[in-house]
Enzyme design. Structure first.
Site, mmCIF file in Angstrom:
data_model
loop_
_atom_site.group_PDB
_atom_site.id
_atom_site.type_symbol
_atom_site.label_atom_id
_atom_site.label_comp_id
_atom_site.label_asym_id
_atom_site.label_seq_id
_atom_site.Cartn_x
_atom_site.Cartn_y
_atom_site.Cartn_z
ATOM 1 N N ARG A 73 -58.744 34.622 82.667
ATOM 2 C CA ARG A 73 -59.671 34.514 83.917
ATOM 3 C C ARG A 73 -60.001 33.215 84.312
ATOM 4 O O ARG A 73 -59.554 32.840 85.054
ATOM 5 C CB ARG A 73 -60.869 35.345 83.746
ATOM 6 C CG ARG A 73 -60.657 36.948 83.606
ATOM 7 C CD ARG A 73 -61.732 37.821 83.697
ATOM 8 N NE ARG A 73 -62.090 37.943 85.358
ATOM 9 C CZ ARG A 73 -63.020 37.410 85.860
ATOM 10 N NH1 ARG A 73 -63.624 36.413 85.211
ATOM 11 N NH2 ARG A 73 -63.158 37.509 87.321
ATOM 12 N N CYS B 234 -49.927 26.751 73.709
ATOM 13 C CA CYS B 234 -49.012 25.574 74.226
ATOM 14 C C CYS B 234 -48.912 25.486 75.651
ATOM 15 O O CYS B 234 -47.685 25.491 76.361
ATOM 16 C CB CYS B 234 -47.847 25.395 73.516
ATOM 17 S SG CYS B 234 -47.933 25.103 71.792
ATOM 18 N N GLY C 129 -65.790 48.453 88.168
ATOM 19 C CA GLY C 129 -65.227 48.030 87.098
ATOM 20 C C GLY C 129 -65.965 47.190 86.374
ATOM 21 O O GLY C 129 -66.847 47.262 85.472
#
Ligand code: LLP
Length: 412
Positions: free
Chosen positions: A307, A337, A270
């Site tokens: 990530r 937020c 991937g």
């Protein structure tokens, strides 16, 4: 990415002009980088018959799928929708591996009806397969080899406490179910984690898998999964793919002799194919000095690239607007937020309001893990092919956010 005449380019396209044309934030993918990575992997495994199945959970835009098909890859999918996207992109069903985890047998039946190559990872499901289809549907089995591998615990999938795979200690049970129903066990599979640097770990897993494979005469392939590590910054560690290719091929050839029969192998990259090909571009809304640091606040956040917050992943950041600016420490934070810092006290060329920043290695698990948190639309996506930028997904709008909502009649 190159710096020429004070402008950053990707695949021959000026990056700042992309933001001017398509807006910000923006995901940008470079076809040439995907192709380079594919060829490098393909060449590294030239010593053995191999099939590269792109683990499309990393990035499923249908144009990316069409491109990887064009350059020769098959597909690894984990859901019916990924499978359907693969078919829409033109893949033959039997070039698509379907590796579900904890899905219903109804979903498995649909995948069988679509003709995908089935890869199951639990014994009750193998029983159901046998009951419903006998040995008429070839199936591979995902084994958990009990190896701790991968960048961090969240992305490690082959250890004893992992939910994935059938434990290597339960091979007898697989044999029993296979014999009971006359299952056609076409292959054994493993995927022990993401960002595995050490080639020994792959070899160790492969050895375990192939030893288990000796119990099954019907085996035509071994699927060693993905998880090859790419560099995230200068001098970062990466899997030595050439070394892995030659060592794993040699090991497989030895095993073929031992078995007295040939097999091919599958790989499921991937990140290896698409991580470095992608960048997230974002504009700086605010530069704010605090007693602790200087924040550069950008028009994106954990809703678009999670990530760094979820895995503490490192993503290089380049200030596209100020290539020769004095380098000093900035903390780059998102507009959500919640605390969504991309980087803390990172050395970056002087950041000013309105500058455009590029987050590197955003091709894999960037857009795919994006959400609408804070009711923010997801970014547009651009694909650079042969020096030309193509819009391959438009930016979401408020209407998109409302599209699946059903307005109640509150007066009733
Ligand atoms: N094959 C299977 C069965 C997988 O589950 C995966 C990834 C791959 C192949 C591809 O692994 P790769 O070559 O990309 O490392 N979201 C996380 C990564 C999760 C990977 C899940 N499975 C991240 O952003 O680091």
């Amino acid at each position: 990415m190159h710096l020429t005449n004070d402008r950053y380019t990707l695949g021959g396209v000026d990056m700042l002009s992309l933001v001017e044309e398509f807006g910000s934030p923006l995901y940008v993918y470079d076809a040439a980088t995907i192709e380079r990575q594919y060829k490098r992997l393909d060449t590294a495994f030239a010593g053995i018959e191999h099939h590269i199945k792109y683990a499309c959970k990393a990035l499923t835009n249908v144009n990316i799928l069409r491109f990887v098909r064009q350059i020769g890859a098959g597909l690894d999918t984990v859901s019916l929708n990924e499978l359907q996207l693969g078919l829409k992109a033109g893949f033959e069903a039997n070039d698509i591996v379907y590796t579900p985890n904890n899905v219903s047998f109804d979903e498995v039946k649909e995948a069988i009806a679509l003709g995908a190559q089935l890869n199951l990872d639990n014994l009750p499901m193998l029983e159901k397969l046998g009951q419903a289809y006998g040995g008429s549907v070839p199936v591979s089995v995902r084994i958990n080899p009990h190896i701790m591998a991968g960048g961090n615990e969240k992305i490690s999938t082959g250890h004893i406490n992992s939910k994935f795979g059938i434990s290597i200690t339960q091979v007898d049970d697989i044999v029993r179910v296979a014999e009971k129903y006359g299952l056609d066990i076409a292959g054994l599979h493993m995927h022990t984690g993401s960002e595995i640097v050490d080639t020994d770990i792959f070899l160790q897993g492969a050895q375990i898998l192939m030893e288990a494979g000796r119990r099954f005469k019907t085996i035509r392939f071994f699927d060693f999964g993905g998880g090859f590590k790419v560099p995230y910054k200068a001098d970062d560690k990466e899997t030595n793919i050439e070394e892995l290719g030659s060592r794993l091929s040699a090991l497989c050839h030895e095993e073929m002799k031992q078995r007295g029969s040939n097999f091919y192998i599958c790989l499921e990259p991937g990140k290896y194919l698409v991580s470095e090909a992608g960048m997230l571009l974002a504009r700086v809304n605010v530069v704010k000095q605090t007693p602790a640091t200087t924040f550069a606040g950008v028009d994106t956040g954990l809703n678009h690239l999670i990530r760094p917050m979820f895995y503490k992943a490192y993503h290089d950041i380049t200030n596209l607007s100020n290539p020769h600016g004095a380098v000093r420490p900035f903390s780059v934070a998102g507009y959500i937020c919640e605390t969504d810092n991309f980087a803390w006290e990172r050395d970056i060329a002087d950041i000013r309001e309105g500058d455009v920043l590029a987050f590197h290695n955003a091709g894999a698990y960037g857009m795919m893990m994006a959400s609408n948190y804070n009711s923010r639309p997801r970014p547009a996506e651009v694909f650079i092919v042969n020096g030309k930028a193509h819009l391959i997904r438009r930016r979401e709008t408020l209407e998109d956010l409302l599209r699946t909502q059903i307005l109640l009649d509150m007066s009733a």
